[in-house]
Design a protein around this motif. Structure first.
Motif, PDB file in Angstrom:
ATOM      1  N   SER A 122      -6.689  -2.030  -6.812  1.00  0.00           N
ATOM      2  CA  SER A 122      -7.451  -2.179  -8.033  1.00  0.00           C
ATOM      3  C   SER A 122      -6.925  -0.698  -9.070  1.00  0.00           C
ATOM      4  O   SER A 122      -7.186  -0.961 -10.200  1.00  0.00           O
ATOM      5  N   LEU A 123      -6.619   0.156  -8.704  1.00  0.00           N
ATOM      6  CA  LEU A 123      -5.937   1.168  -9.503  1.00  0.00           C
ATOM      7  C   LEU A 123      -4.776   0.982  -9.941  1.00  0.00           C
ATOM      8  O   LEU A 123      -3.756   0.712  -9.235  1.00  0.00           O
ATOM      9  N   ARG A 124      -4.554   1.074 -11.291  1.00  0.00           N
ATOM     10  CA  ARG A 124      -3.299   0.713 -11.885  1.00  0.00           C
ATOM     11  C   ARG A 124      -2.155   1.757 -11.737  1.00  0.00           C
ATOM     12  O   ARG A 124      -1.167   1.381 -11.849  1.00  0.00           O
ATOM     13  N   SER A 125      -2.849   2.791 -11.412  1.00  0.00           N
ATOM     14  CA  SER A 125      -1.737   3.866 -11.027  1.00  0.00           C
ATOM     15  C   SER A 125      -0.817   3.884  -9.788  1.00  0.00           C
ATOM     16  O   SER A 125       0.169   4.359  -9.641  1.00  0.00           O
ATOM     17  N   THR A 126      -1.568   2.836  -8.859  1.00  0.00           N
ATOM     18  CA  THR A 126      -1.002   2.936  -7.496  1.00  0.00           C
ATOM     19  C   THR A 126       0.393   2.266  -7.457  1.00  0.00           C
ATOM     20  O   THR A 126       1.340   2.918  -6.843  1.00  0.00           O
ATOM     21  N   PRO A 127       0.569   1.193  -7.986  1.00  0.00           N
ATOM     22  CA  PRO A 127       2.027   0.526  -7.961  1.00  0.00           C
ATOM     23  C   PRO A 127       2.917   1.472  -8.788  1.00  0.00           C
ATOM     24  O   PRO A 127       4.125   1.394  -8.163  1.00  0.00           O
ATOM     25  N   TRP A 128       2.503   1.923  -9.837  1.00  0.00           N
ATOM     26  CA  TRP A 128       3.222   2.919 -10.490  1.00  0.00           C
ATOM     27  C   TRP A 128       3.971   4.126  -9.761  1.00  0.00           C
ATOM     28  O   TRP A 128       5.039   4.393  -9.536  1.00  0.00           O
ATOM     29  N   VAL A 129       2.790   4.646  -9.156  1.00  0.00           N
ATOM     30  CA  VAL A 129       3.178   5.921  -8.303  1.00  0.00           C
ATOM     31  C   VAL A 129       4.092   5.329  -7.198  1.00  0.00           C
ATOM     32  O   VAL A 129       5.136   6.124  -6.846  1.00  0.00           O
ATOM     33  N   LEU A 130       4.110   4.341  -6.396  1.00  0.00           N
ATOM     34  CA  LEU A 130       4.844   3.930  -5.378  1.00  0.00           C
ATOM     35  C   LEU A 130       6.023   3.548  -5.958  1.00  0.00           C
ATOM     36  O   LEU A 130       7.379   4.098  -5.027  1.00  0.00           O
ATOM     37  N   ALA A 131       6.129   2.698  -7.011  1.00  0.00           N
ATOM     38  CA  ALA A 131       7.576   2.369  -7.483  1.00  0.00           C
ATOM     39  C   ALA A 131       8.323   3.618  -7.864  1.00  0.00           C
ATOM     40  O   ALA A 131       9.427   3.817  -7.638  1.00  0.00           O
ATOM     41  N   ALA A 138      -2.008   3.962   6.451  1.00  0.00           N
ATOM     42  CA  ALA A 138      -0.892   3.665   7.145  1.00  0.00           C
ATOM     43  C   ALA A 138      -0.048   2.301   6.957  1.00  0.00           C
ATOM     44  O   ALA A 138       1.275   2.613   6.870  1.00  0.00           O
ATOM     45  N   ALA A 139      -0.654   1.193   6.742  1.00  0.00           N
ATOM     46  CA  ALA A 139       0.196   0.215   6.612  1.00  0.00           C
ATOM     47  C   ALA A 139       0.956   0.076   5.147  1.00  0.00           C
ATOM     48  O   ALA A 139       2.208  -0.020   5.073  1.00  0.00           O
ATOM     49  N   LEU A 140       0.069   0.477   4.015  1.00  0.00           N
ATOM     50  CA  LEU A 140       0.588   0.550   2.966  1.00  0.00           C
ATOM     51  C   LEU A 140       1.763   1.683   2.834  1.00  0.00           C
ATOM     52  O   LEU A 140       3.139   1.316   2.562  1.00  0.00           O
ATOM     53  N   TRP A 141       1.660   2.851   3.364  1.00  0.00           N
ATOM     54  CA  TRP A 141       2.819   3.786   3.414  1.00  0.00           C
ATOM     55  C   TRP A 141       3.970   3.572   4.394  1.00  0.00           C
ATOM     56  O   TRP A 141       4.951   4.175   4.168  1.00  0.00           O
ATOM     57  N   THR A 142       3.709   2.718   5.493  1.00  0.00           N
ATOM     58  CA  THR A 142       4.562   2.437   6.167  1.00  0.00           C
ATOM     59  C   THR A 142       5.728   1.448   5.450  1.00  0.00           C
ATOM     60  O   THR A 142       6.867   1.518   5.746  1.00  0.00           O
TER      61      THR A 142
END
Length: 277
Positions: A36-45, A129-133
């Motif tokens: 739900s955090l808008r920044s999450t997909p941007w940071v990951l990408a 763990a799942a997300l960052w894997t």
């Protein structure tokens, strides 16, 4: 007659107890919080793009590429610039999954809804763990493919099936979830954003540089750090027998990978059960 009516009314007036939250429900709730955090997909990408760009830049800057055909140029595929940045981002984002709830006060609502605080921490750990894997795997495979595409111009690229590729690829993919879980554990233990970030940066990035491999005790401390373990795991060559330094073993490096997240998350679960929010 009055007594009989009261007795009949009592069961219907008693509120039904809600069933306790199942662990999979906690995992779903934590996943909703993160996505739900808008920044999450941007940071990951952006993190993945930076790692890929670092690999491309390292491969382009390697003037000696092609001098030894068939050799896997590991530090072109997995440059320290990109992966030290990955350590920083993963550790910080892992910590934010916890400290953001403490700073906003949402943790009080969470503990009221789910009194089992240890289960909440474990659910966070599973999601992190799942997300960052997934992020680590994308970065590791992507940086390998990008670097080899660049090196192919100099006939220095190797296929994914090359004998030296598997260990660096797996170690680089697991680096992200290891650091994210360490950050999460530190976040639970410290609870303050600034303190957790500083501790994470110092522990994961700065502390290993303070120790050398020239003395046994100093080398042992250095080899117990996550970044030093990653450096050893991506090396595709054997240590020089005539070297005066002490080199970490491969099993020891894998153990460091396993112990850091295991110890920090276990401590977080134990501490959160006996501490007020």
């Amino acid at each position: 007659m009055t007594t009989h009516a009261s007795a009949l009314a009592t069961p219907s007036a008693t509120p039904l107890a809600e069933p306790p939250a199942r662990f999979r429900d906690l995992i779903a709730a934590e996943w909703i919080k993160i996505r739900s955090l808008r920044s999450t997909p941007w940071v990951l990408a952006l993190t993945i793009l930076f790692v890929l760009g670092s690999a491309a830049a390292a491969a382009l800057a390697d003037k000696a590429a092609g001098s030894e055909p068939g050799e896997f140029l590991v530090y072109d595929a997995y440059p320290s610039t990109g992966y030290l940045t990955l350590i920083l981002v993963a550790g910080s984002m892992g910590a934010l999954t916890v400290v953001s709830e403490y700073s906003s006060g949402l943790i009080r609502t969470t503990t009221v809804a789910v009194p089992s605080r240890g289960a909440v921490v474990l659910a966070k750990a599973v999601v992190v763990a799942a997300l960052w894997t997934a992020v680590g795997a994308a970065a590791s495979i992507g940086s390998f493919l990008v670097s080899q595409a660049v090196l192919d111009v100099h006939d220095a690229g190797v296929p994914l099936t090359h004998s030296d590729v598997l260990r660096p690829l797996v170690a680089s993919a697991l680096l992200a979830p290891v650091c994210a879980l360490v950050g999460l554990g530190l976040g639970v233990l410290l609870r303050h954003a600034a303190g957790t970030m500083l501790t994470g940066v110092f522990t994961l990035l700065m502390l290993p540089t303070m120790f050398s491999e020239s003395n046994r005790w100093s080398a042992d401390v250095k080899h117990a750090m996550v970044s030093a373990a990653w450096t050893r795991l991506v090396q595709t060559w054997e240590p020089d027998p005539g070297s005066l330094g002490y080199t970490a073993t491969l099993p020891g490096a894998w153990i460091v990978y396993a112990l850091w997240p295991l110890v920090t998350v276990t401590l977080a679960v134990l501490v959160v059960r006996h501490r007020d929010v």
